[in-house]
Each structure stands twice: as structure tokens, then as C-alpha cells.
Design a protein around this motif. Structure first.
Motif, short mmCIF file in Angstrom:
data_model
loop_
_atom_site.label_atom_id
_atom_site.label_comp_id
_atom_site.label_asym_id
_atom_site.label_seq_id
_atom_site.Cartn_x
_atom_site.Cartn_y
_atom_site.Cartn_z
N ASN A 93 30.67 42.17 36.55
CA ASN A 93 30.56 42.92 37.80
C ASN A 93 29.17 42.74 38.39
O ASN A 93 28.18 42.61 37.66
CB ASN A 93 30.82 44.41 37.56
CG ASN A 93 32.25 44.69 37.21
OD1 ASN A 93 33.15 43.94 37.56
ND2 ASN A 93 32.48 45.78 36.50
N THR B 113 26.45 44.29 39.31
CA THR B 113 25.79 45.60 39.19
C THR B 113 24.38 45.52 38.64
O THR B 113 23.71 46.54 38.53
CB THR B 113 26.60 46.53 38.27
OG1 THR B 113 26.71 45.92 36.97
CG2 THR B 113 27.99 46.80 38.84
N LYS C 2 34.25 44.55 41.47
CA LYS C 2 35.08 45.18 40.45
C LYS C 2 36.58 44.96 40.68
O LYS C 2 37.34 44.83 39.73
CB LYS C 2 34.79 46.68 40.38
CG LYS C 2 33.47 46.99 39.74
CD LYS C 2 33.28 48.48 39.60
CE LYS C 2 32.01 48.77 38.83
NZ LYS C 2 31.85 50.20 38.58
N GLU C 3 36.99 44.89 41.94
CA GLU C 3 38.43 44.72 42.20
C GLU C 3 38.94 43.32 41.87
O GLU C 3 40.13 43.04 41.97
CB GLU C 3 38.76 45.07 43.65
CG GLU C 3 38.09 44.20 44.68
CD GLU C 3 36.78 44.75 45.21
OE1 GLU C 3 36.35 44.29 46.27
OE2 GLU C 3 36.19 45.64 44.57
N TRP D 233 39.12 42.00 38.95
CA TRP D 233 39.56 41.96 37.57
C TRP D 233 40.97 42.55 37.45
O TRP D 233 41.28 43.55 38.07
CB TRP D 233 38.64 42.79 36.68
CG TRP D 233 37.23 42.33 36.58
CD1 TRP D 233 36.19 42.75 37.36
CD2 TRP D 233 36.70 41.41 35.66
NE1 TRP D 233 35.04 42.12 36.96
CE2 TRP D 233 35.32 41.28 35.92
CE3 TRP D 233 37.25 40.65 34.62
CZ2 TRP D 233 34.49 40.46 35.19
CZ3 TRP D 233 36.41 39.82 33.89
CH2 TRP D 233 35.05 39.73 34.18
N GLN E 292 42.65 47.18 37.63
CA GLN E 292 42.30 48.48 37.08
C GLN E 292 41.05 49.12 37.70
O GLN E 292 40.95 50.33 37.78
CB GLN E 292 42.10 48.38 35.56
CG GLN E 292 43.40 48.27 34.79
CD GLN E 292 43.95 46.85 34.71
OE1 GLN E 292 43.39 45.90 35.25
NE2 GLN E 292 45.09 46.71 34.05
N TYR E 293 40.11 48.30 38.17
CA TYR E 293 38.88 48.85 38.75
C TYR E 293 38.96 49.05 40.26
O TYR E 293 38.05 49.59 40.86
CB TYR E 293 37.70 47.93 38.46
CG TYR E 293 37.28 47.91 37.02
CD1 TYR E 293 37.41 49.01 36.20
CD2 TYR E 293 36.71 46.76 36.47
CE1 TYR E 293 37.02 48.99 34.88
CE2 TYR E 293 36.31 46.73 35.15
CZ TYR E 293 36.45 47.84 34.36
OH TYR E 293 36.05 47.81 33.06
N GLN F 15 39.90 50.55 43.86
CA GLN F 15 40.17 51.89 44.36
C GLN F 15 41.66 52.03 44.66
O GLN F 15 42.27 51.11 45.18
CB GLN F 15 39.36 52.15 45.64
CG GLN F 15 37.87 52.13 45.44
CD GLN F 15 37.40 53.32 44.61
OE1 GLN F 15 38.01 54.38 44.62
NE2 GLN F 15 36.31 53.14 43.87
#
Length: 117
Positions: free
Chosen positions: A62, A64, A101-102, A104, A112-113, A115
Motif C-alpha cells: 500500500n 502509505t 488499497k482498493e 488488492w 477487502q480494503y 470502501q
């Protein structure tokens, strides 16, 4: 939770836990080994001399981390592999691929990540 891929020549001793990623849970690690005929790389790039002991580490994670965290990670990987199995720091090639994140899915066809819609 990164995914890690390591690429190296067959027979190199870079299979232990020297690719440690601090403060993260490792989901998957893939190790690719190649015969010398199928492992082609630049011997000199940016003034860095690479040998046949070159280990390529690609981390997908990610987006981050700060630049300082990335620099610390690269340094730690090089130090760990120099300590054991004695890979020169010049032969530790790291590529960090950062994703949202989206991007994955860990199974069942779900991001899963992402929204909820």
C-alpha cells in the motif's frame, strides 16, 4: 501487508528470512530462480557494479510509507543480506511498487480494503 518477489540465480543462498519487513504482516513471498542464461541484467547502472550474486527484491505494498521509511527499509534489507548470506550491498536491488488499497483482493473476488459502495 506487502507481497514480495525475489529473483536470483539458481544456487544462491538468499532464501532465509533476511528479507524482513518491519512492522508489517507478510502475505506472500515468491522466489524465482534462474539459470545464468536466463538472468540478464546491467552490470553497471548509476555507477553501481552488479555481480552474478545480484538479488532482485520487488515489494508490492500500500502507498502509505514516507520517503524516510523507504530509505530505512532499503538500508535494512541490504544490511541483512550482507550479514547472511554475505550478499554485497551493491547486489541488493529493491523495487517498491506502491498501490492503492482498493487494488488488492485476497480471495473470494472481493476488494477487502475498498470502501463499501
Amino acid at each position: 501487508m506487502p507481497a514480495v518477489a525475489r529473483t536470483l540465480l539458481v544456487g544462491l543462498e538468499a532464501h532465509d528470512d533476511r528479507v524482513e519487513l518491519p512492522l508489517v504482516e507478510l502475505v506472500v513471498m515468491v522466489i524465482d530462480e534462474y539459470d545464468a542464461d536466463n538472468f540478464t541484467f546491467g552490470r553497471n547502472y548509476l555507477g553501481i557494479e552488479h555481480s552474478d550474486d545480484l538479488v532482485i527484491i520487488q515489494i508490492t505494498a500500500n502507498n502509505t510509507r514516507t520517503v524516510e521509511q523507504k530509505r530505512a527499509l532499503y538500508q535494512r534489507l541490504a544490511e541483512n543480506l550482507k550479514e547472511s548470506p554475505s550478499v554485497r550491498s551493491e547486489d541488493v536491488f529493491v523495487n517498491l511498487v506502491e498501490v492503492l488499497k482498493e487494488n488488492w483482493s485476497f480471495g473470494t473476488g472481493i476488494a477487502q480494503y475498498a470502501q463499501p459502495v
